[in-house]
Design an enzyme around this catalytic site. Structure first.
Site, PDB file in Angstrom:
ATOM      1  N   ASP A   1       0.826  -1.200   0.000  1.00  0.00           N
ATOM      2  CA  ASP A   1       0.000   0.000   0.000  1.00  0.00           C
ATOM      3  C   ASP A   1       0.862   1.252   0.000  1.00  0.00           C
ATOM      4  O   ASP A   1       0.566   2.234  -0.661  1.00  0.00           O
ATOM      5  CB  ASP A   1      -0.914   0.022   1.237  1.00  0.00           C
ATOM      6  CG  ASP A   1      -2.108  -0.902   1.069  1.00  0.00           C
ATOM      7  OD1 ASP A   1      -2.110  -1.677   0.100  1.00  0.00           O
ATOM      8  OD2 ASP A   1      -3.024  -0.825   1.903  1.00  0.00           O
TER       9      ASP A   1
ATOM     10  N   LEU B   1     -34.460 -10.671 -18.382  1.00  0.00           N
ATOM     11  CA  LEU B   1     -34.321 -12.098 -18.641  1.00  0.00           C
ATOM     12  C   LEU B   1     -35.598 -12.840 -18.300  1.00  0.00           C
ATOM     13  O   LEU B   1     -36.272 -12.517 -17.330  1.00  0.00           O
ATOM     14  CB  LEU B   1     -33.203 -12.678 -17.772  1.00  0.00           C
ATOM     15  CG  LEU B   1     -31.768 -12.308 -18.141  1.00  0.00           C
ATOM     16  CD1 LEU B   1     -30.824 -12.694 -17.017  1.00  0.00           C
ATOM     17  CD2 LEU B   1     -31.362 -13.009 -19.432  1.00  0.00           C
TER      18      LEU B   1
ATOM     19  N   LYS C   1     -25.960 -15.301 -11.495  1.00  0.00           N
ATOM     20  CA  LYS C   1     -26.839 -14.146 -11.631  1.00  0.00           C
ATOM     21  C   LYS C   1     -26.646 -13.296 -10.375  1.00  0.00           C
ATOM     22  O   LYS C   1     -27.029 -13.701  -9.277  1.00  0.00           O
ATOM     23  CB  LYS C   1     -28.296 -14.566 -11.780  1.00  0.00           C
ATOM     24  CG  LYS C   1     -29.205 -13.386 -12.047  1.00  0.00           C
ATOM     25  CD  LYS C   1     -30.596 -13.828 -12.454  1.00  0.00           C
ATOM     26  CE  LYS C   1     -31.413 -12.676 -13.007  1.00  0.00           C
ATOM     27  NZ  LYS C   1     -31.636 -11.602 -12.053  1.00  0.00           N
TER      28      LYS C   1
ATOM     29  N   ARG D   1     -29.333   1.007 -15.545  1.00  0.00           N
ATOM     30  CA  ARG D   1     -30.232   0.407 -16.514  1.00  0.00           C
ATOM     31  C   ARG D   1     -31.469   1.276 -16.729  1.00  0.00           C
ATOM     32  O   ARG D   1     -31.954   1.413 -17.845  1.00  0.00           O
ATOM     33  CB  ARG D   1     -30.641  -0.984 -16.016  1.00  0.00           C
ATOM     34  CG  ARG D   1     -31.610  -1.689 -16.919  1.00  0.00           C
ATOM     35  CD  ARG D   1     -31.858  -3.110 -16.426  1.00  0.00           C
ATOM     36  NE  ARG D   1     -32.691  -3.824 -17.354  1.00  0.00           N
ATOM     37  CZ  ARG D   1     -34.020  -3.774 -17.377  1.00  0.00           C
ATOM     38  NH1 ARG D   1     -34.646  -3.011 -16.510  1.00  0.00           N
ATOM     39  NH2 ARG D   1     -34.714  -4.448 -18.266  1.00  0.00           N
TER      40      ARG D   1
HETATM   41  S1  IVH Z   1     -27.104 -10.949 -19.090  1.00  0.00           S
HETATM   42  C1  IVH Z   1     -29.871  -9.810 -22.226  1.00  0.00           C
HETATM   43  N1  IVH Z   1     -25.788 -11.951 -17.067  1.00  0.00           N
HETATM   44  O1  IVH Z   1     -30.233  -9.647 -14.418  1.00  0.00           O
HETATM   45  C2  IVH Z   1     -29.182 -10.468 -21.126  1.00  0.00           C
HETATM   46  N2  IVH Z   1     -27.546 -10.426 -16.614  1.00  0.00           N
HETATM   47  O2  IVH Z   1     -33.039 -10.120 -14.889  1.00  0.00           O
HETATM   48  C3  IVH Z   1     -29.335  -9.755 -19.841  1.00  0.00           C
HETATM   49  N3  IVH Z   1     -27.874  -9.953 -14.251  1.00  0.00           N
HETATM   50  O3  IVH Z   1     -30.801  -6.698 -16.159  1.00  0.00           O
HETATM   51  C4  IVH Z   1     -28.084  -9.506 -19.193  1.00  0.00           C
HETATM   52  N4  IVH Z   1     -26.283 -11.263 -13.499  1.00  0.00           N
HETATM   53  O4  IVH Z   1     -28.721  -6.745 -14.744  1.00  0.00           O
HETATM   54  C5  IVH Z   1     -26.772 -11.128 -17.455  1.00  0.00           C
HETATM   55  N5  IVH Z   1     -24.530 -12.925 -15.366  1.00  0.00           N
HETATM   56  C6  IVH Z   1     -25.515 -12.100 -15.750  1.00  0.00           C
HETATM   57  C7  IVH Z   1     -26.292 -11.364 -14.837  1.00  0.00           C
HETATM   58  C8  IVH Z   1     -27.307 -10.540 -15.309  1.00  0.00           C
HETATM   59  C9  IVH Z   1     -27.235 -10.416 -13.171  1.00  0.00           C
HETATM   60  C10 IVH Z   1     -29.008  -8.991 -14.237  1.00  0.00           C
HETATM   61  C11 IVH Z   1     -28.941  -7.979 -15.338  1.00  0.00           C
HETATM   62  C12 IVH Z   1     -30.307  -7.971 -15.990  1.00  0.00           C
HETATM   63  C13 IVH Z   1     -31.111  -8.749 -15.030  1.00  0.00           C
HETATM   64  C14 IVH Z   1     -32.197  -9.463 -15.771  1.00  0.00           C
END
Ligand code: IVH
Length: 684
Positions: free
Chosen positions: A36, A86, A119, A140
């Site tokens: 650090d 999703l 996720k 978003r």
């Molecule tokens: S892919 C079009 N990958 O979940 C594909 N999303 O319920 C959408 N999220 O708005 C994004 N982990 O903010 C993707 N590994 C991941 C994710 C992820 C969390 C969130 C994302 C999206 C939301 C949809």
């Protein structure tokens, strides 16, 4: 030797590369290469140059992470491509249906390759890099328009302000990458513990805390929260040739962006289901909240053929984890009063076992939360354990029969029947009676707690009795208890021995530190770390009490809100009297010891001097470096941190250039030596 501006510019560019690289090692790879102190030194050198030549400051300079002033409100960003949501699958059967649908649409029986990812339960953001430089960051929002949170996202240390040059290929001309900003669980718990200590309302979960931190108008507040990011999907990309999600993720890594290490390439849907099973079991051990798994068709070409429907891609699906949940009944909703008087609604529950502990209550945080969930007495509710310990009331599962009335905050404090104040537009209600027994109780408990005066044996029960019997009305009264020993001994479950033990630990606490005392006063917004900062700035609590708003705001990490709260505390005559009485009863309040390595930016670093210095001899320079905890060596090696080059430098300068050792001027050395008065921490 005077450096020309061009030389300084080159030096600054070199320092930025260094700092960016070490930042990446520390925040993205979690594998630092330098200490650090060394990192601090690099930062200071860069700051020194930028102070001298403000026009050399670039927006992507690592010094600019916390540079922005508070905003009035966030600007709107139109996403170049909508941010989709999703579709969910509820069980393995629906996951297999998803796979069958994909194959049907592609007109093929063959296995489809998927990428399975965590996720994250965080806040979606889109980062835009133009020619490798971070240009903007947006939330978003509604998927089409988001909020411009660039200044705040820049404070997230794992977000590179500038991309690394990958070994293979080049930096894309345009890269919009989407990811999830999260607050690690441990940081969330720490944040809430601090808020509790400061008597502020708690965040319900890490997601809310992350969202609250990112949507702060004052970037300094965001900077103080250790937010992190995982990048997971592409927006608009130009100048890169990634054919699959997997290649894309690997590409992000090579550019220095943070990607989750648990991502997995799966040859078919069964492998993705195995991944879900594995992660379901591991989720409790992850240091962030994960609410499921996202399964994506790997090939971008196939993704394109599949397209999207109603704002969700047909090529991806979310499969949520099952929560550790249980149902139980709400016996009643009580209201607790905190140290600063905040009223917190708490659901008292019929005790229920969940994941190894018994849950008998769950905080409902504030009135908005109770209204939103519409929780009432008699309802059967779903509770789960969020994080490790805090029980969380998810929702009402079944309305009670009969059902209690809609909850409302009491007009009078449940403890003292005093007036309750409420600021329009704020979620908080608080008891305004400074003598409220609940507030007195909580403030004494806080004062006596481990990180404050550390008075052993002063537990909840006892404090309750002391306040109830009128033995203690304010902090200073604790130190008068020795004259009321008989009354103390007569308390419930007390006796002579416990009373004497308690008096002994109260006596011991009369010798303490300024930091503990400031923390112990229970000033709103002032917790352990702010108290430490203040203790470094002021010699005594009396001096802090006199400090103006401006003086307070000039202290690092102290913003207008904290400064105002300190002013408010000390301008209240009652507090002035209470602090004075308290201070008279303490024997010794030590100012913090300032460890040398924290005082000097030079500590632990090795220097080589060459050439003629202007304002001191080499011998004097060596002495100063020694005194500040640095080392001097006669020859340059790869382990040398800095070569200080004076007029007519010798071969040591060439040696330094050859080995890539940083070269600094006498002026920079003086800046470093002088920079020691404050703290050297740069927030890591
Ligand atoms: S892919 C079009 N990958 O979940 C594909 N999303 O319920 C959408 N999220 O708005 C994004 N982990 O903010 C993707 N590994 C991941 C994710 C992820 C969390 C969130 C994302 C999206 C939301 C949809």
């Amino acid at each position: 030797m005077r450096h020309t501006k061009e030389e300084k510019a080159a030096e600054a560019a070199r320092l930025r590369d260094f700092i960016n690289y070490h930042n990446y090692r520390y925040y993205v790879l979690d594998d630092p290469e330098v200490s650090d102190a060394e990192y601090d030194t690099l930062m200071r050198l860069l700051q020194a140059i930028e102070r001298e030549y403000p026009d050399l400051v670039t927006p992507d300079s690592p010094t600019q992470r916390v540079g922005a002033a508070p905003a009035e409100k966030f600007g709107i960003v139109v996403h170049r491509r909508p941010m989709l949501s999703l579709a969910n699958a509820l069980d393995a059967g629906e996951m297999r249906e998803f796979d069958a649908r994909v194959k049907r649409m592609l007109g093929s029986e063959a296995d489809v390759e998927y990428v399975a990812e965590i996720k994250f339960d965080g806040l979606a953001v889109a980062l835009t890099y133009e020619n490798g430089r971070l240009r903007s960051a947006a939330t978003r929002g509604d998927g089409l328009n988001g909020e411009d949170v660039t200044a705040n996202v820049k404070t997230v240390r794992s977000v590179p302000l500038r991309l690394l040059a990958p070994e293979a290929g080049s930096i894309p001309t345009l890269l919009e990458v989407r990811g999830e900003v999260i607050l690690p669980r441990r940081a969330f718990e720490k944040l809430n513990a601090e808020r509790e200590q400061r008597g502020e309302p708690l965040f319900a979960n890490p997601r809310n805390a992350a969202a609250g931190s990112l949507r702060q108008l004052d970037p300094r507040v965001s900077a103080a929260r250790p937010l992190d990011i995982y990048c997971h999907s592409p927006g608009v990309v130009e100048g890169a040739r990634w054919a699959t999600q997997w290649e894309f993720l690997e590409g992000l890594k090579a550019l220095g962006l943070k990607v989750n290490p648990h991502n997995r390439l799966c040859p078919n849907i069964e492998a993705a289901l195995e991944y879900w099973q594995e992660m379901s079991e591991r989720r409790g051990r992850l240091d962030y909240e994960a609410d499921g798994v996202v399964v994506k068709v790997n090939s971008f070409a196939l993704q394109q053929r599949l397209g999207e429907v109603s704002r969700a891609p047909r090529w991806a699906v979310a499969y949520k984890f099952k929560a550790q949940q249980a149902e139980t009944r709400v016996l009643r909703i009580s209201v607790q009063v905190g140290r600063i008087g905040f009223l917190t609604p708490v659901a008292q529950l019929e005790p229920v076992a969940l994941g190894g502990v018994t849950i008998a209550s769950a905080s409902l945080h504030n009135l908005d939360e109770v209204r939103r969930k519409d929780v009432r007495q008699g309802d059967t509710v779903l509770v789960e354990r969020a994080g490790d310990v805090i029980p969380y009331l998810v929702r009402v599962a079944r309305k009670g029969e009969p059902r209690g009335p809609e909850f409302s905050m009491p007009a009078r404090c449940p403890e003292c029947a005093g007036a309750v104040a409420h600021e329009e537009g704020e979620a908080g209600y608080f008891c305004v009676n400074v003598n409220c027994p609940a507030r007195v109780r909580e403030s004494i408990r806080h004062f006596a707690s481990k990180t404050c005066l550390d008075i052993e044996g002063l537990g909840e029960q006892l404090v309750g009795q002391l306040v109830e019997k009128g033995l203690v009305k304010e902090l200073a009264d604790l130190y008068e208890l020795k004259d009321r020993r008989a009354e103390l001994v007569a308390l419930e479950r007390m006796g002579a021995k416990s009373a004497d033990n308690l008096l002994a630990s109260i006596e011991r606490s009369r010798t303490t530190t300024l930091e503990r005392l400031i923390n112990g006063l229970g000033i709103r917004h002032v917790g352990e770390s702010t108290a430490r900062q203040l203790a470094l700035e002021f010699a005594a609590v009396e001096e802090l009490a006199e400090a103006s708003q401006e003086r307070l705001e000039s202290i690092r990490d102290i913003g207008p809100e904290v400064a105002r709260s300190i002013r408010e505390y000390f301008t209240e005559p009652r507090n002035q009297r209470a602090v004075k009485r308290l201070r008279q009863r303490l024997r010794e309040v030590r100012a913090p010891a300032r460890a040398p390595q924290h005082q000097s930016a030079v500590a632990g670093l090795s220097f080589v001097l060459t050439g003629v210095l202007e304002t001191m001899t080499r011998g004097e320079a060596a002495e100063k470096i020694h005194a500040a905890g640095g080392r001097i060596s006669s020859a340059v090696s790869a382990r040398t941190d800095f070569v200080v080059a004076g007029r007519e430098p010798g071969s040591k300068l060439d040696e330094a250039k050859k080995l890539g050792v940083s070269i600094i001027s006498e002026e920079e050395l003086r800046a470093l030596l002088g920079a020691g008065a404050g703290r050297t921490s740069h927030g890591r």
